[in-house]
Design a protein around this motif. Structure first.
Motif, PDB file in Angstrom:
ATOM      1  N   MET A  97     -12.713   3.136  33.533  1.00 45.48           N
ATOM      2  CA  MET A  97     -12.801   3.862  32.292  1.00 45.48           C
ATOM      3  C   MET A  97     -11.575   4.772  32.200  1.00 45.48           C
ATOM      4  N   PRO A  98     -10.597   4.364  31.442  1.00 46.24           N
ATOM      5  CA  PRO A  98      -9.405   5.205  31.321  1.00 46.24           C
ATOM      6  C   PRO A  98      -9.577   6.442  30.431  1.00 46.24           C
ATOM      7  N   PHE A  99     -10.552   6.429  29.495  1.00 45.93           N
ATOM      8  CA  PHE A  99     -10.684   7.544  28.558  1.00 45.93           C
ATOM      9  C   PHE A  99     -12.136   7.988  28.421  1.00 45.93           C
ATOM     10  N   ASN A 100     -12.321   9.286  28.214  1.00 47.27           N
ATOM     11  CA  ASN A 100     -13.640   9.852  27.950  1.00 47.27           C
ATOM     12  C   ASN A 100     -13.598  10.637  26.649  1.00 47.27           C
ATOM     13  N   GLY A 155      -7.222  12.560  24.990  1.00 43.96           N
ATOM     14  CA  GLY A 155      -5.957  11.956  25.404  1.00 43.96           C
ATOM     15  C   GLY A 155      -5.895  10.454  25.186  1.00 43.96           C
ATOM     16  N   GLN A 156      -6.784   9.913  24.401  1.00 42.83           N
ATOM     17  CA  GLN A 156      -6.846   8.459  24.214  1.00 42.83           C
ATOM     18  C   GLN A 156      -5.631   7.967  23.436  1.00 42.83           C
ATOM     19  N   PHE A 157      -4.974   6.944  23.975  1.00 43.40           N
ATOM     20  CA  PHE A 157      -3.816   6.338  23.327  1.00 43.40           C
ATOM     21  C   PHE A 157      -3.666   4.913  23.854  1.00 43.40           C
ATOM     22  N   LYS A 158      -3.051   4.052  23.079  1.00 44.14           N
ATOM     23  CA  LYS A 158      -2.810   2.663  23.471  1.00 44.14           C
ATOM     24  C   LYS A 158      -4.027   2.040  24.165  1.00 44.14           C
ATOM     25  N   SER A 213     -15.179   5.691  27.103  1.00 42.13           N
ATOM     26  CA  SER A 213     -16.560   6.136  27.150  1.00 42.13           C
ATOM     27  C   SER A 213     -16.802   7.162  26.046  1.00 42.13           C
ATOM     28  N   GLY A 214     -17.513   6.725  25.009  1.00 40.13           N
ATOM     29  CA  GLY A 214     -17.821   7.623  23.906  1.00 40.13           C
ATOM     30  C   GLY A 214     -16.622   8.007  23.071  1.00 40.13           C
ATOM     31  N   GLY A 215     -15.547   7.264  23.185  1.00 41.21           N
ATOM     32  CA  GLY A 215     -14.322   7.626  22.467  1.00 41.21           C
ATOM     33  C   GLY A 215     -14.139   6.842  21.193  1.00 41.21           C
ATOM     34  N   ASN A 216     -12.880   6.725  20.776  1.00 42.39           N
ATOM     35  CA  ASN A 216     -12.547   5.887  19.638  1.00 42.39           C
ATOM     36  C   ASN A 216     -12.770   4.444  20.060  1.00 42.39           C
ATOM     37  N   HIS A 217     -13.485   3.689  19.273  1.00 44.21           N
ATOM     38  CA  HIS A 217     -13.922   2.360  19.673  1.00 44.21           C
ATOM     39  C   HIS A 217     -12.971   1.282  19.175  1.00 44.21           C
ATOM     40  N   TYR A 218     -12.518   0.460  20.106  1.00 46.53           N
ATOM     41  CA  TYR A 218     -11.680  -0.688  19.815  1.00 46.53           C
ATOM     42  C   TYR A 218     -12.359  -1.924  20.379  1.00 46.53           C
ATOM     43  N   ALA A 219     -12.095  -3.083  19.802  1.00 46.19           N
ATOM     44  CA  ALA A 219     -12.693  -4.339  20.264  1.00 46.19           C
ATOM     45  C   ALA A 219     -11.918  -4.869  21.462  1.00 46.19           C
ATOM     46  N   CYS A 220     -12.036  -4.173  22.575  1.00 41.28           N
ATOM     47  CA  CYS A 220     -11.375  -4.591  23.806  1.00 41.28           C
ATOM     48  C   CYS A 220     -12.234  -4.135  24.980  1.00 41.28           C
ATOM     49  N   GLY A 221     -11.905  -4.606  26.162  1.00 38.75           N
ATOM     50  CA  GLY A 221     -12.696  -4.254  27.330  1.00 38.75           C
ATOM     51  C   GLY A 221     -14.011  -5.016  27.342  1.00 38.75           C
ATOM     52  N   ASP A 222     -14.873  -4.647  28.274  1.00 36.65           N
ATOM     53  CA  ASP A 222     -16.121  -5.381  28.484  1.00 36.65           C
ATOM     54  C   ASP A 222     -17.336  -4.735  27.842  1.00 36.65           C
ATOM     55  N   MET A 223     -17.170  -3.533  27.275  1.00 42.55           N
ATOM     56  CA  MET A 223     -18.334  -2.862  26.709  1.00 42.55           C
ATOM     57  C   MET A 223     -17.949  -1.919  25.577  1.00 42.55           C
ATOM     58  N   LEU A 224     -18.943  -1.673  24.746  1.00 44.33           N
ATOM     59  CA  LEU A 224     -18.882  -0.632  23.728  1.00 44.33           C
ATOM     60  C   LEU A 224     -19.742   0.497  24.266  1.00 44.33           C
TER      61      LEU A 224
END
Length: 160
Positions: A1-4, A8-11, A32-43
């Motif tokens: 999980m790079p962002f919470n 600091g969420q970017f790219k 986790s609970g951040g801005n949601h993008y259609a990437c990674g394994d979970m929302l």
């Protein structure tokens, strides 16, 4: 999980892809609970105090990365006596346990709508937050341990 929570969420897509390439054996939670993008394994959604699944992604696991915040102050076991905080406050272990069990029933209902996992916040009280299942000093389990274990086991078996 790079962002919470978008701190600091970017790219996000680029970093989620890099993370997956770095260790393909692990699931990647892009934010986790951040801005949601259609990437990674979970929302991953955060909702307080009670659990709610307000978004859904049919291509990935939909999880509740944070919910709860059931506050119960036990004065002999807190970090700061003059300021304590919880999303909601209760006066007894029984009241706090009842609220936890109410949330558990809500989670069970969410399973039929695609919900995959949940993380209760939080395991222990921390500094001025009194949302823990245990006190800050880890000396008292604040909720009815057997009732919590029983309902959590039931939910885990429902997810299979």
């Amino acid at each position: 999980m790079p962002f919470n929570e978008a701190w600091g969420q970017f790219k996000t897509q680029e970093i989620a892809e890099w993370t997956k390439q770095y260790d393909p054996s692990r699931l990647v939670n892009p934010a986790s609970g951040g801005n949601h993008y259609a990437c990674g394994d979970m929302l991953d959604l955060h909702n307080y105090p009670g659990p709610e699944m307000y978004l859904y992604d049919a291509q990935r696991a939909t999880v509740l990365g944070e919910y709860g915040g059931i506050g119960l102050v036990l004065k002999e076991h807190i970090w700061e006596p003059n300021q304590n905080w919880g999303y909601i406050q209760f006066n007894s272990s029984q009241e706090a346990t009842d609220e936890y069990l109410k949330y558990a029933k809500m989670l069970e209902t969410m399973i039929t709508h695609g919900f995959s996992a949940a993380v209760y916040t939080q395991t222990t009280d921390v500094e001025v937050e009194v949302n823990g299942l245990m006190t800050y000093d880890r000396k008292v389990i604040k909720l009815d341990e057997q009732a919590v274990r029983s309902v959590n086991t039931r939910i885990c078996h429902s997810l299979r």
